[in-house]
Design a protein around this motif. Structure first.
Motif, PDB file in Angstrom:
ATOM      1  N   SER A  89      -2.664   7.838  -4.437  1.00 44.45           N
ATOM      2  CA  SER A  89      -1.668   6.778  -4.258  1.00 44.45           C
ATOM      3  C   SER A  89      -0.376   7.226  -4.910  1.00 44.45           C
ATOM      4  N   THR A  97       4.819   1.798  -1.482  1.00 45.10           N
ATOM      5  CA  THR A  97       3.558   2.323  -2.001  1.00 45.10           C
ATOM      6  C   THR A  97       2.752   2.956  -0.876  1.00 45.10           C
ATOM      7  N   LEU A  99      -0.993   4.974   0.203  1.00 35.00           N
ATOM      8  CA  LEU A  99      -2.389   5.271  -0.109  1.00 35.00           C
ATOM      9  C   LEU A  99      -2.843   6.328   0.890  1.00 35.00           C
ATOM     10  N   HIS A 238       0.705   2.390   4.067  1.00 34.15           N
ATOM     11  CA  HIS A 238       1.869   2.080   3.243  1.00 34.15           C
ATOM     12  C   HIS A 238       2.228   0.612   3.408  1.00 34.15           C
TER      13      HIS A 238
END
Length: 245
Positions: A89, A97, A99, A238
């Motif tokens: 991450s 963000t 992953l 995301h």
């Protein structure tokens, strides 16, 4: 119906990548191999393998490819059993963000590449193996709504663990907790004999979005494509929201 709207955005990106069919099928094969290695080559007694096969079939992976992947494990192919799964991450592009789900037989190569990709885009990696709080893991099942009456499908779905149900744009969309996915899909299979699922997988959906500009949207999509082109990367998630999309 927030889960459905977020899935619609995710699906739009996934379908855009389906043109890379050969690469996509290779990634599915790896998932099937890993699941068969850990739990055995019989999907009836291996829930993880059954899930991997359902996911592959939902994207039209040929039956022969699926059987070939399972046969590698059943036949004792040592080169087919060295994959390990990893989650990365990180954040980039002003707080978006990401992953990244990975399967690899070479951790050093994977680790070096992921660090390079994030550094190249001024990103910052988080703790490996942890899922950021902005993502929820969720089972998603989607199939044409001409299969059966809506009330019948809804009743079966809710009786077998569904947490959300919607009929829209010619499809039924059903979500559930990951632990209920296999039971729910099996109930739908048995009651409605569904031949073609549009989606059948346990995936990650963002619960907190970051709105981005058109310029950043293009940068993010290029970054996601860069990650997905890596042979060790399976999927990228995301929480960027594109208001102009």
């Amino acid at each position: 119906m927030s889960g459905h709207s977020k899935w619609a955005t995710t699906k739009a990106h996934k379908f855009a990548q389906d043109a890379k069919r050969s690469q996509m099928f290779q990634k599915f094969s790896k998932e099937i191999i890993v699941a068969a290695t850990l739990g055995g080559p019989d999907p009836d007694s291996n829930a993880a393998l059954k899930l991997a096969i359902a996911k592959a079939k939902a994207k039209s992976m040929p039956k022969a490819n699926i059987e070939k992947a399972i046969a590698k494990v059943a036949g004792g192919d040592k080169n087919a059993t060295n994959y390990q799964s990893y989650l990365y991450s990180g954040t980039a592009f002003g707080g978006v963000t990401f992953l990244v789900s990975c399967l690899t037989d070479n951790f050093n190569r994977l680790s070096s590449n992921i660090k390079h990709y994030f550094n190249k885009h001024n990103g910052q990696l988080g703790k490996q193996g942890s899922v950021p709080y902005v993502f929820d893991q969720m089972g998603i099942i989607e199939f044409p709504n001409d299969v059966a009456n809506e009330d019948q499908v809804m009743m079966v779905a809710l009786d077998n663990g569904a947490t959300d149900f919607k009929s829209e744009d010619g499809s039924y969309w059903i979500s559930c907790e990951p632990s209920s996915f296999s039971k729910l899909k099996q109930a739908l299979d048995e009651n409605f004999k569904i031949e073609n699922y549009e989606t059948a997988e346990v995936t990650y959906i963002s619960n907190s979005d970051v709105e981005v500009t058109k310029e950043k949207e293009e940068q993010i999509e290029n970054f996601v494509s860069l990650l997905e082109d890596d042979e060790d990367v399976q999927e990228v998630f995301h929480n960027a929201y594109y208001p102009e999309a």
